[in-house]
Design a protein around this motif. Structure first.
Motif, mmCIF file in Angstrom:
data_model
loop_
_atom_site.group_PDB
_atom_site.id
_atom_site.type_symbol
_atom_site.label_atom_id
_atom_site.label_comp_id
_atom_site.label_asym_id
_atom_site.label_seq_id
_atom_site.Cartn_x
_atom_site.Cartn_y
_atom_site.Cartn_z
ATOM 1 N N ALA A 31 -0.136 0.412 -2.658
ATOM 2 C CA ALA A 31 -0.343 -1.018 -2.896
ATOM 3 C C ALA A 31 -1.022 -1.640 -1.675
ATOM 4 O O ALA A 31 -0.865 -1.161 -0.550
ATOM 5 N N PRO A 32 -1.811 -2.698 -1.874
ATOM 6 C CA PRO A 32 -2.501 -3.333 -0.736
ATOM 7 C C PRO A 32 -1.501 -3.905 0.276
ATOM 8 O O PRO A 32 -0.381 -4.284 -0.072
ATOM 9 N N ASP A 33 -1.939 -3.965 1.530
ATOM 10 C CA ASP A 33 -1.067 -4.433 2.607
ATOM 11 C C ASP A 33 -0.548 -5.850 2.358
ATOM 12 O O ASP A 33 0.603 -6.160 2.688
ATOM 13 N N TRP A 34 -1.412 -6.692 1.776
ATOM 14 C CA TRP A 34 -0.982 -8.084 1.573
ATOM 15 C C TRP A 34 0.225 -8.172 0.648
ATOM 16 O O TRP A 34 1.087 -9.036 0.811
ATOM 17 N N LEU A 68 2.602 -5.877 0.442
ATOM 18 C CA LEU A 68 3.755 -5.470 1.238
ATOM 19 C C LEU A 68 4.259 -6.631 2.096
ATOM 20 O O LEU A 68 5.467 -6.865 2.200
ATOM 21 N N PHE A 69 3.317 -7.352 2.705
ATOM 22 C CA PHE A 69 3.692 -8.493 3.545
ATOM 23 C C PHE A 69 4.349 -9.600 2.724
ATOM 24 O O PHE A 69 5.326 -10.218 3.150
ATOM 25 N N ILE A 70 3.822 -9.851 1.541
ATOM 26 C CA ILE A 70 4.400 -10.880 0.673
ATOM 27 C C ILE A 70 5.821 -10.506 0.267
ATOM 28 O O ILE A 70 6.735 -11.335 0.272
ATOM 29 N N THR A 71 6.027 -9.242 -0.057
ATOM 30 C CA THR A 71 7.370 -8.775 -0.440
ATOM 31 C C THR A 71 8.355 -8.957 0.707
ATOM 32 O O THR A 71 9.482 -9.435 0.519
ATOM 33 N N ALA A 72 7.929 -8.582 1.912
ATOM 34 C CA ALA A 72 8.792 -8.755 3.086
ATOM 35 C C ALA A 72 9.070 -10.238 3.332
ATOM 36 O O ALA A 72 10.210 -10.628 3.627
ATOM 37 N N GLY A 73 8.032 -11.072 3.180
ATOM 38 C CA GLY A 73 8.193 -12.513 3.391
ATOM 39 C C GLY A 73 9.141 -13.132 2.388
ATOM 40 O O GLY A 73 9.990 -13.973 2.745
ATOM 41 N N LEU A 74 9.028 -12.730 1.122
ATOM 42 C CA LEU A 74 9.917 -13.265 0.093
ATOM 43 C C LEU A 74 11.369 -12.842 0.336
ATOM 44 O O LEU A 74 12.294 -13.622 0.073
ATOM 45 N N SER A 75 11.555 -11.629 0.836
ATOM 46 C CA SER A 75 12.917 -11.174 1.159
ATOM 47 C C SER A 75 13.517 -12.050 2.254
ATOM 48 O O SER A 75 14.687 -12.458 2.177
ATOM 49 N N PHE A 76 12.724 -12.350 3.263
ATOM 50 C CA PHE A 76 13.199 -13.201 4.359
ATOM 51 C C PHE A 76 13.526 -14.602 3.853
ATOM 52 O O PHE A 76 14.564 -15.180 4.208
ATOM 53 N N VAL A 77 12.649 -15.165 3.028
ATOM 54 C CA VAL A 77 12.883 -16.510 2.476
ATOM 55 C C VAL A 77 14.160 -16.527 1.645
ATOM 56 O O VAL A 77 14.961 -17.476 1.728
ATOM 57 N N ALA A 78 14.378 -15.491 0.849
ATOM 58 C CA ALA A 78 15.588 -15.411 0.025
ATOM 59 C C ALA A 78 16.840 -15.406 0.898
ATOM 60 O O ALA A 78 17.837 -16.082 0.587
#
Length: 323
Positions: A56-59, A61-71
């Protein structure tokens, strides 16, 4: 002024039983948050690993990590909001009343942006403003109001790919105090930390004259005061009248006692004092015990610092009358 020994007696008798009750609540919140955060981190990590395996594209992966942090942050806020409000009402509010029964405390209130701007201390345009932990009332003859304040401005940049980015910058973060000086001033007098003098020595005088956003430079005759502060005003005679030898000495001692950067202004009939701090002053702990006298002592000393400005600047000695 109440002593630490007197406050410790109050703590043992009145605050400790309440803290013991709140400690059970805090511990339950901490355990629940650790469980939820762990589950989100594991789920997010597994999803990121799966995305990585399928290239999957890097962006993404970053979005998934960011959403986990926001949650995680959302769950933290939901778990703690009621606890924090109750802690402040029962503990911080109690300490305020202990210092002086005439004072009122509002956990969500703050010095208004209009009052902050009216102090004429900070000239920058404000794009975001907020605060909390407001205390107001009257100490002897002096009406006061203070709270934590965070004022910011924003800058926007466009990168080489045309993407716009907004950055936030702090104008002031700390404790902001307003007190009745019992004198209607004709002009505005502002006392600022003398950064130029400390950084550039003799050349600092040149910089002081260049950056006169607050009016004319006012030279005074207290060498120690002049090393720590620079004064601007639009009425030289009034500025010298206000900043008497005794008041300059009190301001120097207050600076030494706090160790913080201090900004002061005399506007209309008020003295405004802005004290920069690096901490959120009256927040409860979530991941360590509340049953520690040093924590309560810290709240007591922070509140006493603010209410003590009345004595430190001798505001209750009415050497003037309002005209």
């Amino acid at each position: 002024m109440k002593t630490i020994a007197e406050f410790q007696q109050h703590y043992e008798k009145d605050l400790k039983p309440v803290l013991l009750e709140l400690e059970g609540w805090r511990a339950r919140i901490s355990r629940k948050f650790v469980r939820i955060a762990s589950a989100i981190i594991i789920a997010g990590g597994l999803l990121i690993f799966a995305l990585y395996l399928i290239n999957a594209p890097d962006w993404l992966l970053f979005i998934t990590a960011g959403l986990s942090f926001v949650a995680i942050m959302i769950f933290y806020a939901r778990l703690t909001v009621k606890f924090v409000a109750e802690f402040k009402r029962r503990i911080v509010g109690d300490i305020v009343k202990y210092l002086d029964p005439s004072l009122a405390y509002s956990p969500t209130g703050h010095v208004t942006q209009q009052q902050f701007v009216a102090s004429r201390i900070f000239k920058h345009q404000i794009d975001r403003y907020g605060g909390e932990d407001c205390v107001s009332g009257k100490l002897d003859a002096t009406a006061i109001k203070f709270s934590e304040i965070h004022a910011e401005y924003k800058t926007e940049h466009t990168d080489s790919k045309g993407r716009r980015r907004t950055e936030w910058h702090t104008i002031f973060k700390g404790l902001f105090f307003i007190g009745d000086f019992n004198k209607n001033f004709n002009g505005v007098t502002v006392v600022l930390p003398d950064t130029a003098e400390r950084l550039f020595g003799f050349l600092g005088n040149k910089f002081q004259n260049v950056f006169k956003h607050h009016g004319e430079l006012v030279k005074l005759e207290d060498p120690e005061f002049e090393k720590l502060f620079v004064v601007y005003g639009d009425d030289q005679i009034e500025a010298r009248y206000i900043l008497s030898t005794s008041l300059m000495r009190r301001i120097v001692e207050f600076k030494k006692k706090t160790g913080y950067n201090i900004y002061i202004s005399f506007v209309n009939s008020n003295v405004n004092v802005a004290i920069t701090t690096r901490k959120n002053m009256f927040e409860p702990r979530i991941f360590s015990t509340l049953m520690d006298f040093e924590l309560a002592r810290e709240y007591f000393e922070d509140l006493q610092l603010a209410t003590g400005i009345v004595d430190d600047l001798n505001l209750n000695t009415r050497i003037w009358t309002k005209s």
